[in-house]
Design a protein around this motif. Structure first.
Motif, PDB file in Angstrom:
ATOM      1  N   MET A  45       0.861  -1.174   0.000  1.00  0.00           N
ATOM      2  CA  MET A  45       0.000   0.000   0.000  1.00  0.00           C
ATOM      3  C   MET A  45       0.901   1.229   0.000  1.00  0.00           C
ATOM      4  SD  MET A  45      -2.658   1.356   2.891  1.00  0.00           S
ATOM      5  CE  MET A  45      -3.922   0.272   2.341  1.00  0.00           C
ATOM      6  N   ASN A  46       0.571   2.188  -0.871  1.00  0.00           N
ATOM      7  CA  ASN A  46       1.378   3.394  -0.889  1.00  0.00           C
ATOM      8  C   ASN A  46       0.857   4.424   0.117  1.00  0.00           C
ATOM      9  OD1 ASN A  46      -0.566   5.196  -2.088  1.00  0.00           O
ATOM     10  ND2 ASN A  46      -0.081   4.350  -4.097  1.00  0.00           N
ATOM     11  N   THR A  47       1.662   5.417   0.379  1.00  0.00           N
ATOM     12  CA  THR A  47       1.346   6.420   1.406  1.00  0.00           C
ATOM     13  C   THR A  47       0.071   7.180   1.074  1.00  0.00           C
ATOM     14  OG1 THR A  47       3.711   6.647   1.825  1.00  0.00           O
ATOM     15  CG2 THR A  47       2.285   8.339   2.734  1.00  0.00           C
ATOM     16  N   GLU A  48      -0.153   7.496  -0.188  1.00  0.00           N
ATOM     17  CA  GLU A  48      -1.346   8.260  -0.570  1.00  0.00           C
ATOM     18  C   GLU A  48      -2.636   7.505  -0.208  1.00  0.00           C
ATOM     19  OE1 GLU A  48      -3.567  10.058  -4.539  1.00  0.00           O
ATOM     20  OE2 GLU A  48      -1.458   9.499  -4.687  1.00  0.00           O
ATOM     21  N   ILE A  49      -2.674   6.219  -0.486  1.00  0.00           N
ATOM     22  CA  ILE A  49      -3.856   5.423  -0.149  1.00  0.00           C
ATOM     23  C   ILE A  49      -4.008   5.328   1.370  1.00  0.00           C
ATOM     24  CG2 ILE A  49      -4.899   3.119  -0.281  1.00  0.00           C
ATOM     25  CD1 ILE A  49      -3.563   2.852  -3.062  1.00  0.00           C
ATOM     26  N   LEU A  50      -2.899   5.156   2.067  1.00  0.00           N
ATOM     27  CA  LEU A  50      -2.933   5.096   3.524  1.00  0.00           C
ATOM     28  C   LEU A  50      -3.520   6.388   4.106  1.00  0.00           C
ATOM     29  CD1 LEU A  50      -1.902   3.094   5.778  1.00  0.00           C
ATOM     30  CD2 LEU A  50       0.056   4.619   5.963  1.00  0.00           C
ATOM     31  N   ILE A  51      -3.076   7.510   3.597  1.00  0.00           N
ATOM     32  CA  ILE A  51      -3.577   8.816   4.047  1.00  0.00           C
ATOM     33  C   ILE A  51      -5.086   8.907   3.808  1.00  0.00           C
ATOM     34  CG2 ILE A  51      -3.552  11.295   3.520  1.00  0.00           C
ATOM     35  CD1 ILE A  51      -0.500  10.906   2.903  1.00  0.00           C
ATOM     36  N   GLN A  52      -5.511   8.556   2.605  1.00  0.00           N
ATOM     37  CA  GLN A  52      -6.939   8.629   2.269  1.00  0.00           C
ATOM     38  C   GLN A  52      -7.769   7.732   3.181  1.00  0.00           C
ATOM     39  OE1 GLN A  52      -6.493   7.590  -1.875  1.00  0.00           O
ATOM     40  NE2 GLN A  52      -6.701   9.724  -2.527  1.00  0.00           N
ATOM     41  N   LYS A  53      -7.251   6.534   3.459  1.00  0.00           N
ATOM     42  CA  LYS A  53      -8.013   5.598   4.296  1.00  0.00           C
ATOM     43  C   LYS A  53      -8.073   6.064   5.748  1.00  0.00           C
ATOM     44  CE  LYS A  53      -8.149   1.190   2.015  1.00  0.00           C
ATOM     45  NZ  LYS A  53      -7.847  -0.237   2.179  1.00  0.00           N
ATOM     46  N   PHE A  54      -6.975   6.582   6.276  1.00  0.00           N
ATOM     47  CA  PHE A  54      -7.026   7.123   7.638  1.00  0.00           C
ATOM     48  C   PHE A  54      -8.091   8.212   7.712  1.00  0.00           C
ATOM     49  CE2 PHE A  54      -2.803   5.430   8.997  1.00  0.00           C
ATOM     50  CZ  PHE A  54      -3.191   4.988  10.249  1.00  0.00           C
ATOM     51  N   PHE A  55      -8.065   9.095   6.725  1.00  0.00           N
ATOM     52  CA  PHE A  55      -8.985  10.229   6.743  1.00  0.00           C
ATOM     53  C   PHE A  55     -10.445   9.778   6.626  1.00  0.00           C
ATOM     54  CE2 PHE A  55     -11.123  13.965   4.934  1.00  0.00           C
ATOM     55  CZ  PHE A  55     -10.782  14.903   5.907  1.00  0.00           C
TER      56      PHE A  55
END
Length: 186
Positions: free
Chosen positions: A1-11
């Motif tokens: 998982m890349n950082t961008e997807i991780l950020i979106q999912k946390f949010f």
């Protein structure tokens, strides 16, 4: 998982764990439209479908309140870190988090608990967005490691498909985060 997807999912998972209003539905729709990962977007759209049905709103609001705010005889799934660490909503952890957020220029009102899941998830997005991955890893390990227990509590205490879907997605996400930060599974 890349950082961008991780950020979106946390949010977005943080958003899903707030009170289910019409405005929440509109906010989540906008966020999902920006997600490039089709599998993630599909799963989140399935959860969003529960919010889009206006007839479900009162049921979702009542279930949210029962699970996270004022369940009787006790709240089964308090969405606060302190509750899982000390059994109380306010603790020393609350003050530590206020201080930590302040270090990053975040000021919360006295009505906002700093260990409320959506606030903590949004803080993770701030850290990751600013490439503070080590700080995010440390924050997750120190303050969000209880999310699996929280997710399990939701599944044990509701029959509502919306909240079960959120809990399932949160459970899957925890595995992805652990993999991203290279934490070993328990």
């Amino acid at each position: 998982m890349n950082t961008e997807i991780l950020i979106q999912k946390f949010f977005i998972l943080g958003k899903f764990l707030t009170y289910p209003t019409k405005e929440l539905k509109d906010d989540i729709k906008k966020i999902i439209a920006q997600i490039k990962d089709t599998e993630t977007a599909r799963k989140l759209k399935n959860i969003l479908a529960f919010l889009e049905n206006e007839e479900n709103r009162e049921e979702l609001e009542a279930e949210y309140t029962s699970l996270f705010v004022t369940g009787y005889p006790k709240t089964p799934c308090p969405p606060y870190f302190s509750a899982y660490q000390t059994g109380m909503i306010v603790s020393d952890y609350t003050d530590k988090l206020y201080d930590l957020y302040e270090e990053y220029g975040i000021e919360l009102s006295n009505e906002q608990f700093p260990d409320f899941i959506p606030i903590m998830m949004e803080f993770m997005t701030l850290l990751l967005t600013n490439d503070l991955n080590e700080e995010a890893k440390s924050f997750y390990k120190d303050y969000l490691s209880w999310l699996g227990e929280f997710s399990d509590n939701i599944k044990r205490n509701t029959k509502n498909e919306y909240f079960i879907s959120i809990a399932n997605e949160l459970g899957d996400f925890i595995k992805e985060v652990n993999n991203f930060f290279e934490f070993k599974e328990d």
